[in-house]
Design a protein around this motif. Structure first.
Motif, PDB file in Angstrom:
ATOM      1  N   ILE A   1      12.919  -5.776  -7.983  1.00  0.00           N
ATOM      2  CA  ILE A   1      13.193  -4.735  -8.971  1.00  0.00           C
ATOM      3  C   ILE A   1      14.445  -3.975  -8.557  1.00  0.00           C
ATOM      4  O   ILE A   1      14.901  -4.072  -7.421  1.00  0.00           O
ATOM      5  N   GLN A   2      14.980  -3.223  -9.482  1.00  0.00           N
ATOM      6  CA  GLN A   2      16.150  -2.400  -9.221  1.00  0.00           C
ATOM      7  C   GLN A   2      15.739  -1.002  -8.789  1.00  0.00           C
ATOM      8  O   GLN A   2      14.642  -0.526  -9.112  1.00  0.00           O
ATOM      9  N   SER A   3      16.628  -0.352  -8.069  1.00  0.00           N
ATOM     10  CA  SER A   3      16.422   1.051  -7.714  1.00  0.00           C
ATOM     11  C   SER A   3      16.225   1.865  -8.989  1.00  0.00           C
ATOM     12  O   SER A   3      16.919   1.667  -9.986  1.00  0.00           O
ATOM     13  N   GLY A   4      15.261   2.766  -8.972  1.00  0.00           N
ATOM     14  CA  GLY A   4      14.925   3.566 -10.147  1.00  0.00           C
ATOM     15  C   GLY A   4      13.737   3.035 -10.909  1.00  0.00           C
ATOM     16  O   GLY A   4      13.217   3.719 -11.797  1.00  0.00           O
ATOM     17  N   SER A   5      13.296   1.822 -10.590  1.00  0.00           N
ATOM     18  CA  SER A   5      12.142   1.227 -11.268  1.00  0.00           C
ATOM     19  C   SER A   5      10.833   1.757 -10.694  1.00  0.00           C
ATOM     20  O   SER A   5      10.806   2.406  -9.639  1.00  0.00           O
ATOM     21  N   ARG A   6       9.760   1.448 -11.384  1.00  0.00           N
ATOM     22  CA  ARG A   6       8.424   1.835 -10.938  1.00  0.00           C
ATOM     23  C   ARG A   6       7.638   0.611 -10.487  1.00  0.00           C
ATOM     24  O   ARG A   6       7.841  -0.491 -10.991  1.00  0.00           O
ATOM     25  N   ILE A   7       6.728   0.851  -9.546  1.00  0.00           N
ATOM     26  CA  ILE A   7       5.763  -0.153  -9.110  1.00  0.00           C
ATOM     27  C   ILE A   7       4.375   0.402  -9.373  1.00  0.00           C
ATOM     28  O   ILE A   7       4.074   1.544  -9.022  1.00  0.00           O
ATOM     29  N   ARG A   8       3.560  -0.430 -10.018  1.00  0.00           N
ATOM     30  CA  ARG A   8       2.170  -0.039 -10.275  1.00  0.00           C
ATOM     31  C   ARG A   8       1.251  -1.121  -9.711  1.00  0.00           C
ATOM     32  O   ARG A   8       1.566  -2.310  -9.778  1.00  0.00           O
ATOM     33  N   ALA A   9       0.123  -0.704  -9.173  1.00  0.00           N
ATOM     34  CA  ALA A   9      -0.849  -1.662  -8.657  1.00  0.00           C
ATOM     35  C   ALA A   9      -2.235  -1.046  -8.678  1.00  0.00           C
ATOM     36  O   ALA A   9      -2.389   0.168  -8.517  1.00  0.00           O
ATOM     37  N   VAL A  10      -3.232  -1.906  -8.883  1.00  0.00           N
ATOM     38  CA  VAL A  10      -4.622  -1.529  -8.646  1.00  0.00           C
ATOM     39  C   VAL A  10      -4.957  -2.039  -7.252  1.00  0.00           C
ATOM     40  O   VAL A  10      -5.064  -3.245  -7.035  1.00  0.00           O
ATOM     41  N   THR A  11      -5.056  -1.122  -6.296  1.00  0.00           N
ATOM     42  CA  THR A  11      -5.218  -1.502  -4.898  1.00  0.00           C
ATOM     43  C   THR A  11      -6.697  -1.482  -4.505  1.00  0.00           C
ATOM     44  O   THR A  11      -7.418  -0.541  -4.826  1.00  0.00           O
ATOM     45  N   PRO A  12      -7.163  -2.512  -3.791  1.00  0.00           N
ATOM     46  CA  PRO A  12      -8.553  -2.513  -3.322  1.00  0.00           C
ATOM     47  C   PRO A  12      -8.725  -1.543  -2.163  1.00  0.00           C
ATOM     48  O   PRO A  12      -7.747  -1.097  -1.558  1.00  0.00           O
ATOM     49  N   PRO A  13      -9.964  -1.196  -1.836  1.00  0.00           N
ATOM     50  CA  PRO A  13     -10.190  -0.291  -0.719  1.00  0.00           C
ATOM     51  C   PRO A  13      -9.628  -0.848   0.587  1.00  0.00           C
ATOM     52  O   PRO A  13      -9.614  -2.060   0.810  1.00  0.00           O
ATOM     53  N   GLY A  14      -9.137   0.048   1.432  1.00  0.00           N
ATOM     54  CA  GLY A  14      -8.714  -0.356   2.770  1.00  0.00           C
ATOM     55  C   GLY A  14      -9.866  -0.244   3.746  1.00  0.00           C
ATOM     56  O   GLY A  14     -11.018  -0.024   3.374  1.00  0.00           O
ATOM     57  N   CYS A  15      -9.572  -0.369   4.999  1.00  0.00           N
ATOM     58  CA  CYS A  15     -10.514  -0.149   6.092  1.00  0.00           C
ATOM     59  C   CYS A  15     -11.803  -0.954   5.966  1.00  0.00           C
ATOM     60  O   CYS A  15     -11.798  -2.137   6.212  1.00  0.00           O
ATOM     61  N   TRP A  16     -12.907  -0.331   5.569  1.00  0.00           N
ATOM     62  CA  TRP A  16     -14.215  -0.948   5.785  1.00  0.00           C
ATOM     63  C   TRP A  16     -14.362  -2.334   5.157  1.00  0.00           C
ATOM     64  O   TRP A  16     -14.901  -3.246   5.804  1.00  0.00           O
ATOM     65  N   GLY A  17     -13.902  -2.530   3.928  1.00  0.00           N
ATOM     66  CA  GLY A  17     -14.055  -3.853   3.318  1.00  0.00           C
ATOM     67  C   GLY A  17     -13.361  -4.940   4.130  1.00  0.00           C
ATOM     68  O   GLY A  17     -13.992  -5.917   4.566  1.00  0.00           O
ATOM     69  N   PRO A  18     -12.047  -4.838   4.375  1.00  0.00           N
ATOM     70  CA  PRO A  18     -11.375  -5.823   5.225  1.00  0.00           C
ATOM     71  C   PRO A  18     -11.944  -5.878   6.646  1.00  0.00           C
ATOM     72  O   PRO A  18     -11.982  -6.945   7.256  1.00  0.00           O
ATOM     73  N   MET A  19     -12.387  -4.747   7.171  1.00  0.00           N
ATOM     74  CA  MET A  19     -12.922  -4.733   8.533  1.00  0.00           C
ATOM     75  C   MET A  19     -14.146  -5.622   8.676  1.00  0.00           C
ATOM     76  O   MET A  19     -14.337  -6.280   9.708  1.00  0.00           O
ATOM     77  N   ILE A  20     -15.015  -5.671   7.656  1.00  0.00           N
ATOM     78  CA  ILE A  20     -16.242  -6.460   7.763  1.00  0.00           C
ATOM     79  C   ILE A  20     -16.067  -7.881   7.230  1.00  0.00           C
ATOM     80  O   ILE A  20     -17.024  -8.652   7.221  1.00  0.00           O
TER      81      ILE A  20
END
Length: 433
Positions: free
Chosen positions: A28-47
């Motif tokens: 993307i170019q400078s000035g653009s937006r990034i959107r994401a639906v992010t999954p939980p960190g920490c506990w889910g990946p940890m287990i």
């Protein structure tokens, strides 16, 4: 892939690692937006035993024009809680399911397979089973765990009882609102149910956001405190202390003030910067004393701007004005008048044309993190360490961001210095100076 739209939606994740080997999702170019639906960190990946880090972050985005020695400004525009329920707590390491660092060096306690493939059998802390030998394989369990449910508008949360925790565990992916491409096991599976009835406010923030490190490392370890686990580690992601300092960008800062309205300035250590995000929390107190707060699925939108020639040694945060320590807030008109009148009596000028910035420092403990923040301010600003410490004592302060070793060093700095370093336009706009 070239991306010319105003907003890029990222829907791929890196399975616990971050760095050049994870590649780029798009450009993307400078000035653009990034959107994401992010999954939980920490506990889910940890287990989840085949994850090689403690988070599940978005695949990085290449920013046109971002070169090593530049910075990128990330304007946090929106962080919306999507999880219907979430779970967290204090942790207990299953020593039989890892070789040292349980976030990274996972193995099956039964057959010894590193990063084993597993399957879910039922609910509870015994539910994650090796597909090769059937052994229970989660590297982490709770010492004390709890499950919360959110109201319809995600304005409030409350810890639930065993019956409801088990109900959520039976449909864990749905209640966690996991994005389709997420590969973690939701921690709701454990059906934790202590602290029943505890009311909890909602104030979302982003725990892991920034730019790609110069070498591929576990995503949760892109900081000086968690990264210390990599120093001389026997697994393939081991680094020397010097290598860690050279490659890390401290994107895993777990700062409660990285929330809508804040601006996070990040160093560029690879061409294109590699902007990524994840590990959002519904709320987090300073220090994150339990090591983990309430990890959530979140809908995040940021705007990205390249800052040419702004060579940062580490992140700088411009928090919301309300989140600044009182001592580091810009001077009011009445204060400026008082300072000017006092200075006039002694034939000197009061330098009240100032703006606040926060240097993020990380290290193996809080003392090392403070030293790191002071060093970064000294290096970037060109001030002596003594001047940094003096200014931070009477026009700023140190705040504990995360234990064991992440801090925010607030400084109220002269406009002329901020102009010289290319930061005044951002500081002026952020605080309406």
């Amino acid at each position: 892939m070239s991306q010319t739209e105003t907003t890029l939606f990222v829907n791929r994740f890196t399975h616990g690692l971050i760095g050049p080997e994870t590649g780029f999702f798009a450009t993307i170019q400078s000035g653009s937006r990034i959107r994401a639906v992010t999954p939980p960190g920490c506990w889910g990946p940890m287990i989840t035993p085949d994850f090689r880090g403690g988070h599940e972050v978005t695949q990085p985005v290449y920013i046109e024009g971002a070169e090593v020695g530049d910075a990128v400004a990330l304007y946090i525009e929106d962080v919306r809680v999507l999880s219907l329920a979430a779970s967290t707590g204090t942790m207990r390491v299953n020593d039989k399911a890892c070789e040292g660092d349980a976030f990274v060096a996972k193995k099956c306690p039964g057959c010894g397979q590193p990063w084993p493939k597993t399957q879910i059998q039922g609910i509870g802390e015994e539910a994650i089973r090796c597909i090769h030998c059937g052994a229970e394989a989660s590297p982490f369990h709770f010492n004390q765990g709890y499950t919360v449910v959110f109201d319809h508008d995600h304005n409030a949360a409350i810890a639930v009882d065993q019956r409801h925790a088990e109900q959520f565990a039976a449909e864990a992916k749905r209640f966690a609102s996991l994005p389709e491409q997420s590969e973690q096991y939701p921690i709701l599976l454990f059906a934790a149910h202590e602290l029943t009835g505890l009311p909890i406010r909602v104030r979302p923030c982003i725990g892991n956001i920034g730019t790609m490190p110069a070498k591929t490392i576990p995503d949760s370890h892109n900081a000086g405190d968690f990264g210390a686990f990599l120093v001389d580690a026997p697994h393939e992601y081991g680094l020397s202390a010097e290598e860690l300092d050279a490659v890390r960008t401290d994107a895993h800062l777990d700062c409660t003030d990285v929330r809508p309205g804040a601006v996070l300035l990040c160093p560029v250590k690879v061409p294109g910067a590699g902007v990524y995000m994840g590990d959002a929390h519904s709320i987090m107190g300073r220090g994150e004393l339990a090591v983990h707060s309430i990890d959530i699925t979140a809908d995040i939108t940021i705007r990205v701007e390249v800052l040419k020639g702004v060579d940062l040694p580490g992140p700088i945060l411009l928090p919301n004005a309300d989140d600044l320590p009182r001592i580091a807030k810009p001077y009011t008109p009445a204060e400026r008048e008082s300072f000017a009148a006092l200075a006039k009596q002694y034939d000197i000028l009061a330098d009240t044309d100032m703006g606040p910035v926060q240097f993020i420092g990380t290290g193996k403990d809080l003392n090392a993190a403070v030293d790191n923040a002071i060093d970064r301010a000294h290096q970037f600003l060109g001030l002596s360490r003594d001047e940094v410490m003096n200014r931070a004592t009477v026009t700023g302060e140190v705040q504990i961001t995360r234990l064991p070793g992440t801090v925010q060093l607030s400084l109220l700095l002269p406009r002329t210095l901020l102009e010289d370093k290319g930061l005044w336009p951002l500081v002026k706009t952020q605080y309406t100076l």
